[in-house]
Design a protein around this motif. Structure first.
Motif, mmCIF file in Angstrom:
data_model
loop_
_atom_site.group_PDB
_atom_site.id
_atom_site.type_symbol
_atom_site.label_atom_id
_atom_site.label_comp_id
_atom_site.label_asym_id
_atom_site.label_seq_id
_atom_site.Cartn_x
_atom_site.Cartn_y
_atom_site.Cartn_z
ATOM 1 N N MET A 1 24.352 -1.971 -1.564
ATOM 2 C CA MET A 1 23.095 -2.269 -2.210
ATOM 3 C C MET A 1 21.989 -2.337 -1.157
ATOM 4 N N THR A 2 20.871 -1.699 -1.411
ATOM 5 C CA THR A 2 19.762 -1.725 -0.466
ATOM 6 C C THR A 2 18.916 -2.965 -0.695
ATOM 7 N N MET A 3 18.390 -3.490 0.391
ATOM 8 C CA MET A 3 17.505 -4.649 0.307
ATOM 9 C C MET A 3 16.153 -4.188 -0.233
ATOM 10 N N PRO A 4 15.513 -5.020 -1.050
ATOM 11 C CA PRO A 4 14.187 -4.626 -1.523
ATOM 12 C C PRO A 4 13.202 -4.573 -0.362
ATOM 13 N N ARG A 5 12.276 -3.679 -0.483
ATOM 14 C CA ARG A 5 11.201 -3.582 0.499
ATOM 15 C C ARG A 5 10.154 -4.627 0.130
ATOM 16 N N THR A 6 9.563 -5.269 1.121
ATOM 17 C CA THR A 6 8.579 -6.314 0.853
ATOM 18 C C THR A 6 7.173 -5.747 0.960
ATOM 19 N N LEU A 7 6.428 -5.905 -0.124
ATOM 20 C CA LEU A 7 5.048 -5.467 -0.214
ATOM 21 C C LEU A 7 4.148 -6.684 -0.300
ATOM 22 N N ASP A 78 7.090 -5.110 4.769
ATOM 23 C CA ASP A 78 7.341 -3.740 5.191
ATOM 24 C C ASP A 78 6.043 -2.941 5.139
ATOM 25 N N LEU A 79 5.124 -3.377 4.269
ATOM 26 C CA LEU A 79 3.845 -2.692 4.090
ATOM 27 C C LEU A 79 2.874 -3.658 3.424
ATOM 28 N N ILE A 80 1.594 -3.496 3.735
ATOM 29 C CA ILE A 80 0.539 -4.264 3.078
ATOM 30 C C ILE A 80 -0.335 -3.290 2.305
ATOM 31 N N LEU A 81 -0.578 -3.616 1.040
ATOM 32 C CA LEU A 81 -1.510 -2.863 0.204
ATOM 33 C C LEU A 81 -2.672 -3.788 -0.121
ATOM 34 N N LYS A 112 0.065 -5.681 14.859
ATOM 35 C CA LYS A 112 1.520 -5.773 14.762
ATOM 36 C C LYS A 112 2.173 -4.448 14.390
ATOM 37 N N GLY A 113 1.358 -3.456 14.043
ATOM 38 C CA GLY A 113 1.902 -2.160 13.661
ATOM 39 C C GLY A 113 2.470 -2.122 12.257
ATOM 40 N N ILE A 114 2.054 -3.038 11.397
ATOM 41 C CA ILE A 114 2.511 -3.033 10.004
ATOM 42 C C ILE A 114 1.770 -1.923 9.269
ATOM 43 N N PRO A 115 2.463 -1.067 8.547
ATOM 44 C CA PRO A 115 1.761 -0.038 7.770
ATOM 45 C C PRO A 115 0.853 -0.698 6.724
ATOM 46 N N ILE A 116 -0.378 -0.211 6.648
ATOM 47 C CA ILE A 116 -1.360 -0.793 5.733
ATOM 48 C C ILE A 116 -2.055 0.323 4.962
ATOM 49 N N VAL A 117 -2.141 0.117 3.652
ATOM 50 C CA VAL A 117 -2.893 1.008 2.765
ATOM 51 C C VAL A 117 -3.994 0.160 2.141
ATOM 52 N N ALA A 118 -5.201 0.695 2.100
ATOM 53 C CA ALA A 118 -6.324 -0.016 1.479
ATOM 54 C C ALA A 118 -7.046 0.922 0.530
ATOM 55 N N MET A 119 -7.454 0.373 -0.602
ATOM 56 C CA MET A 119 -8.283 1.138 -1.520
ATOM 57 C C MET A 119 -9.479 0.268 -1.921
ATOM 58 N N PRO A 120 -10.669 0.684 -1.502
ATOM 59 C CA PRO A 120 -11.858 -0.095 -1.845
ATOM 60 C C PRO A 120 -12.150 -0.094 -3.343
ATOM 61 N N CYS A 121 -12.970 -1.032 -3.722
ATOM 62 C CA CYS A 121 -13.564 -1.067 -5.054
ATOM 63 C C CYS A 121 -14.997 -1.527 -4.830
ATOM 64 N N VAL A 122 -15.877 -0.567 -4.707
ATOM 65 C CA VAL A 122 -17.277 -0.815 -4.361
ATOM 66 C C VAL A 122 -18.156 0.059 -5.238
ATOM 67 N N ASN A 123 -19.410 -0.349 -5.400
ATOM 68 C CA ASN A 123 -20.300 0.509 -6.186
ATOM 69 C C ASN A 123 -21.080 1.456 -5.279
ATOM 70 N N ALA A 124 -21.703 2.437 -5.894
ATOM 71 C CA ALA A 124 -22.395 3.495 -5.145
ATOM 72 C C ALA A 124 -23.551 2.965 -4.312
ATOM 73 N N ALA A 125 -24.169 1.870 -4.725
ATOM 74 C CA ALA A 125 -25.256 1.291 -3.923
ATOM 75 C C ALA A 125 -24.705 0.668 -2.647
ATOM 76 N N HIS A 126 -23.577 -0.023 -2.751
ATOM 77 C CA HIS A 126 -22.986 -0.626 -1.556
ATOM 78 C C HIS A 126 -22.594 0.426 -0.530
ATOM 79 N N THR A 174 1.454 4.839 -5.174
ATOM 80 C CA THR A 174 2.052 6.082 -4.681
ATOM 81 C C THR A 174 1.837 6.220 -3.185
ATOM 82 N N ALA A 175 0.626 5.915 -2.723
ATOM 83 C CA ALA A 175 0.336 6.003 -1.289
ATOM 84 C C ALA A 175 1.160 4.997 -0.496
ATOM 85 N N ALA A 176 1.346 3.799 -1.034
ATOM 86 C CA ALA A 176 2.149 2.786 -0.344
ATOM 87 C C ALA A 176 3.579 3.298 -0.133
ATOM 88 N N ALA A 177 4.180 3.852 -1.170
ATOM 89 C CA ALA A 177 5.538 4.383 -1.053
ATOM 90 C C ALA A 177 5.585 5.541 -0.059
#
Length: 186
Positions: A1-7, A78-81, A112-126, A174-177
């Motif tokens: 059994m594989t260990m779950p990946r921690t997000l 294992d990864l930060i989103l 620390k070299g932890i893989p990180i994915v970020a997705m902004p949520c901003v408006n066009a004026a910002h 999807t990007a995190a995986a």
């Protein structure tokens, strides 16, 4: 059994944060052990749901730094989103201003070299503010996968045109995986 990946799923106070329970369930269905971290304002927005979200993840929801000497209550990630990441959070992170727990963790995560994915949520004026593009570029140069500005990321709405149901959570998961697969293949 594989260990779950921690997000570590980190969220700022933007309307898509109200969909976080469904995002947690989708991540869990994909095999992630999810730990939820919020900016203080996002925690205030979700105040009535924090106990339920903790029950859903099996971990306490965090929105503040622990006290010195206290043990960490989460497993190592294992990864930060970080999504949704607001204008304030993206700029503070790029500048290294770590007054909030989630921004402090992602800032340290770069070192620390932890893989990180970020997705902004901003408006066009910002995004017309010159600091935002510089911040996105700074984070990308530091190795963060920033989902913004192309067909695979977030496209800003006009101010006042909030469409939280259109926030592309599926792209973030999807990007995190994908990032985790690439990282482990090295």
């Amino acid at each position: 059994m594989t260990m779950p990946r921690t997000l570590y799923l980190f969220c700022s106070a933007a309307p898509p944060v109200f969909d976080v329970a469904g995002v947690i369930e989708a991540a869990q269905a994909d095999g992630w052990d999810v730990c939820l971290g919020l900016t203080p304002t996002a925690a205030r927005w979700l105040d009535g749901s924090l106990d339920g979200l903790a029950a859903l993840t099996g971990h306490p929801v965090r929105f503040d730094y622990k006290l010195p000497g206290q043990p960490d209550v989460w497993p190592e990630p294992d990864l930060i989103l970080f999504a949704p990441a607001t204008f304030n959070s993206v700029n503070a992170w790029a500048l290294g201003l770590t007054n909030s727990f989630v921004v402090g963790v992602v800032a340290e995560g770069i070192g620390k070299g932890i893989p990180i994915v970020a997705m902004p949520c901003v408006n066009a004026a910002h995004v017309r503010h010159p600091a935002f593009e510089r911040s996105v570029e700074t984070l990308r140069e530091a190795g963060v996968t920033v989902l913004y500005g192309d067909e695979d990321g977030f496209v800003p709405n006009q101010p006042g045109e909030g469409r939280p149901e259109g926030y592309p959570w599926h792209l973030a998961l999807t990007a995190a995986a994908r990032v985790l697969r690439v990282t482990h293949a090295r």
